[in-house]
Write a protein that holds these residues in place. Structure first.
Motif, PDB file in Angstrom:
ATOM      1  N   ILE A 171       0.847  -1.191   0.000  1.00  0.00           N
ATOM      2  CA  ILE A 171       0.000   0.000   0.000  1.00  0.00           C
ATOM      3  C   ILE A 171       0.889   1.250   0.000  1.00  0.00           C
ATOM      4  CG2 ILE A 171      -1.519   1.394   1.485  1.00  0.00           C
ATOM      5  CD1 ILE A 171      -2.990  -0.657  -0.070  1.00  0.00           C
ATOM      6  N   THR A 213      -6.522   3.694  -1.895  1.00  0.00           N
ATOM      7  CA  THR A 213      -5.396   3.223  -1.094  1.00  0.00           C
ATOM      8  C   THR A 213      -5.427   3.826   0.305  1.00  0.00           C
ATOM      9  OG1 THR A 213      -4.039   4.923  -2.096  1.00  0.00           O
ATOM     10  CG2 THR A 213      -3.752   2.706  -2.950  1.00  0.00           C
ATOM     11  N   ILE A 217      -7.799   1.793   2.191  1.00  0.00           N
ATOM     12  CA  ILE A 217      -7.173   0.509   2.562  1.00  0.00           C
ATOM     13  C   ILE A 217      -6.214   0.720   3.731  1.00  0.00           C
ATOM     14  CG2 ILE A 217      -5.578  -1.301   1.809  1.00  0.00           C
ATOM     15  CD1 ILE A 217      -6.747  -0.992  -1.010  1.00  0.00           C
ATOM     16  N   THR A 272     -17.124  -1.517   8.811  1.00  0.00           N
ATOM     17  CA  THR A 272     -16.705  -2.280   7.641  1.00  0.00           C
ATOM     18  C   THR A 272     -17.509  -3.561   7.545  1.00  0.00           C
ATOM     19  OG1 THR A 272     -14.510  -1.543   8.257  1.00  0.00           O
ATOM     20  CG2 THR A 272     -14.656  -3.079   6.416  1.00  0.00           C
TER      21      THR A 272
END
Ligand SMILES: Nc1nc2c(ncn2[C@@H]2O[C@H](COP(=O)(O)OP(=O)(O)O)[C@@H](O)[C@H]2O)c(=O)[nH]1
Ligand SMILES: [Mg+2]
Lengths: 222, 381
Positions: free
Chosen positions: B164, B209, B212, B248
């Motif tokens: 990442i 990203t 993430i 989530t």
């Protein structure tokens, strides 16, 4: 339990000869019957024996009259010694006022003595009597036989009990039977006098009580 | 009742009939008729038995005759009495033995009944225990699975961090390159549109990203791989990452409102605290799912405040609430009111254990159909 009926001025006491089978309980009673000459003496009733063994019980009534006219009765009972007659033993033991424990002096019989004594304790408790307060005399019988436990040893063993000293007897030969009975009468008198005022109420003192109830045939009656 | 040893009376020993016959037989032997009775006539002689006067014999021709007859009667009486005594004793002891037997029999019956009841109960108890064991097994399996999934997630999160990192820095450089290209390529409508699109693509990818990276950071905080033991914890941070993780998991079906207060750091076990917050939030989310339909939108409030000697964490939902009859059992290990698979049943027990290990306390207020509020109190030192 002394059976007192004030209306006809009677007092009936019950003495039970207890012990292992064949220790000489019946012999004790037979000897008392022939040796004693109390003021009043009934018939010795031997109830059904088989092979020399008591099936039910033996009973000898004796008695004396007090100055007050008190009609005092002593009924002497034996119990069957064999284990299987426990319910008879209990029935005879109930309401007892005193117990003579007849032990067998032979070395081989000491276990039986212990068992019978344990059984006595147990049955006394079952019929609501207390071995520590019940007047009792302990006799070691059959002293005439060889192979008996030494007297000194026996006395020493029982020294710390309420029943010391032990009475030694050879009931078959009439020895020690009256002596044992007198020790018992002495202890019995204490209890009965306490409850029924034998001396103050009826003019029966300790000496009269013992002498009149255990006078031997050859002795001159007072 | 009379005892076997009571002195017998004349009536005990002889029936009226027998007495009459005895009188006749004795009279036949004597010169003058004699008669036995319980009343004392003037010339009567006492009938003695066992020192007891049981009756009187009167009549006869002389005192001598009366005495002889009385002696004979006393002799006979002896045997009758013996039989009576034996019979009475036999009766007494038989009765006593029977009573004893009956008592034993009753005791035996009672104990048999007890054993029977016990053996019936035993089957129930065994069934019950088997069910408990089965449940516990499933729960254990479930919690082990969750744990390993958690570990896996933490491991993956750790590994994802590097790629990442370079993806996001590469995307940034790529964005700069797109701007460089604008100077280099001819400024046509087609080229401009292409480069704008390109720039948007890179921007969206950068956003992706970042998201993430944020999930990975939450996962790391949550599982606290780096911190094995007690350290100074920022409770707000721990609670927040648990909230994000839950978000989530449940997507945007649930509204979670965070209201963090100014908190001092407390000494604690970060991963266990995170686990606790997550469990409580998860319970709240489940409670929202089970809410009656048609009610207001499900909401969870995660609030922290500082008190005089510690901090307070409140996790509150407007879900189904906890039924009164099971409220007392909610802390029991393995107790779960949810279907198997939906929860371990360990949630509240673990929460309670953790809070206790931190010398804090946990309180549950709930009303069925209205919602639940769990209040955690954690001391500062
Ligand atoms: N050698 C001896 N034998 C005795 C003595 N006393 C009793 N016996 C015998 O022991 C046996 C059992 O006696 P018994 O009085 O019937 O015992 P019980 O079962 O206690 O009534 C009989 O054979 C008696 O003759 C004793 O002092 N010496
Ligand atoms: Mg005998």
């Amino acid at each position: 339990m002394a059976d007192h009926s004030p209306e006809d001025n009677r007092l009936a006491l019950k003495v039970v000869f207890y012990g292992p089978a064949l220790s000489g309980k019946t012999t004790n009673l037979m000897q008392l019957h022939s040796l004693l000459n109390p003021q009043r003496k009934g018939e010795l009733m031997v109830l059904e024996t088989r092979d020399d063994r008591t099936l039910f019980f033996d009973m000898l009534p004796i008695g004396l009259k007090g100055d007050s006219g008190l009609d005092l009765r002593l009924k002497l009972y034996t119990v069957p010694g064999q284990v299987q007659h426990d319910s008879t033993r209990k029935a005879v033991l109930s309401r007892a006022d005193a117990v003579v424990f007849v032990a067998d002096s032979q070395t081989s019989q000491q276990d039986n003595n212990a068992t019978a004594f344990g059984n006595l304790e147990e049955n006394l408790e079952k019929v609501g009597l207390d071995i520590d307060t019940l007047p009792m005399a302990v006799q070691f019988n059959k002293r005439d036989l060889p192979g008996v436990v030494d007297e000194a040893e026996l006395q020493q063993r029982w020294a710390n009990t309420p029943w010391s000293p032990l009475q030694m007897a050879a009931a078959l030969h009439g020895k020690g039977v009256i002596e044992t009975f007198r020790v018992l009468l002495d202890r019995l008198y204490t209890e009965v006098d306490r409850e029924f005022a034998l001396e103050t109420g009826h003019g029966i003192d300790r000496d009269t009580f013992i002498r009149q109830l255990s006078a031997a045939s050859e002795e001159i009656r007072a | 009742m009379r005892n076997f040893e009571d002195d017998p009376t004349l009536e005990d020993l002889l029936t009226a009939d027998q007495l009459q016959r005895l009188n006749r037989m004795l009279s036949a032997l004597c010169r003058e008729p004699v008669e036995i009775g319980s009343a004392r006539e003037t010339d009567a002689v006492a009938l003695e038995f066992n020192l007891e006067t049981v009756g009187w014999l009167s009549g006869g021709s002389s005192e001598q005759e009366r005495v002889a007859a009385a002696d004979l009667v006393a002799f006979l009486m002896m045997f009758i009495a013996k039989y009576r005594l034996a019979a009475n004793l036999h009766h007494d002891t038989t009765e006593a033995s029977y009573a004893e037997l009956q008592k034993q029999n009753e005791a035996l019956r009672a104990s048999e009944a007890r054993y029977r009841a016990l053996s019936d109960q035993l089957q129930d108890k065994v069934d019950e225990q088997v069910a408990v064991i089965k449940q516990a097994q499933m729960d254990l399996y479930e919690s082990a699975r969750l744990r390993s999934v958690g570990q896996l997630a933490a491991g993956v999160a750790h590994e994802i961090n590097n790629p990442i990192g370079f993806i996001s820095s590469n995307l940034k450089v790529a964005g700069d390159y797109v701007n460089d290209l604008r100077e280099l390529v001819p400024d046509t409508d087609q080229n401009r549109e292409l480069l704008n699109d390109f720039s948007d693509l890179i921007g969206e990818s950068s956003d992706g990203t970042r998201r993430i990276a944020s999930i990975v950071s939450d996962l790391k905080t949550f599982s606290s791989i780096d911190q094995a033991d007690y350290t100074l914890c920022d409770v707000n941070e721990l609670l927040s990452s648990a909230v994000h993780l839950l978000q989530t998991e449940y997507g945007h079906d649930v509204d979670i409102l965070e209201k963090p207060g100014e908190l001092p750091k407390i000494s604690g076990h970060p991963s266990r605290l995170s686990q606790t917050f997550y469990n409580l939030l998860d319970n709240a989310a489940q409670a929202l799912k089970l809410r009656e339909s048609g009610t207001e939108r499900g909401r969870i409030l995660a609030k922290t405040t500082v008190t005089s000697d510690g901090i307070q964490v409140v996790i509150q939902d407007n879900g189904c609430g906890i039924a009164e009859d099971i409220r007392e059992r909610v802390f029991d290990a393995f107790f779960t009111s949810r279907p198997v698979g939906a929860g371990t049943g360990l949630g509240l027990t673990v929460a309670q254990d953790t809070i206790r290990a931190h010398r804090g306390s946990i309180q549950i207020d709930s009303r069925e159909g209205t919602g639940t509020r769990v209040t955690l109190f954690l001391p500062v030192s």
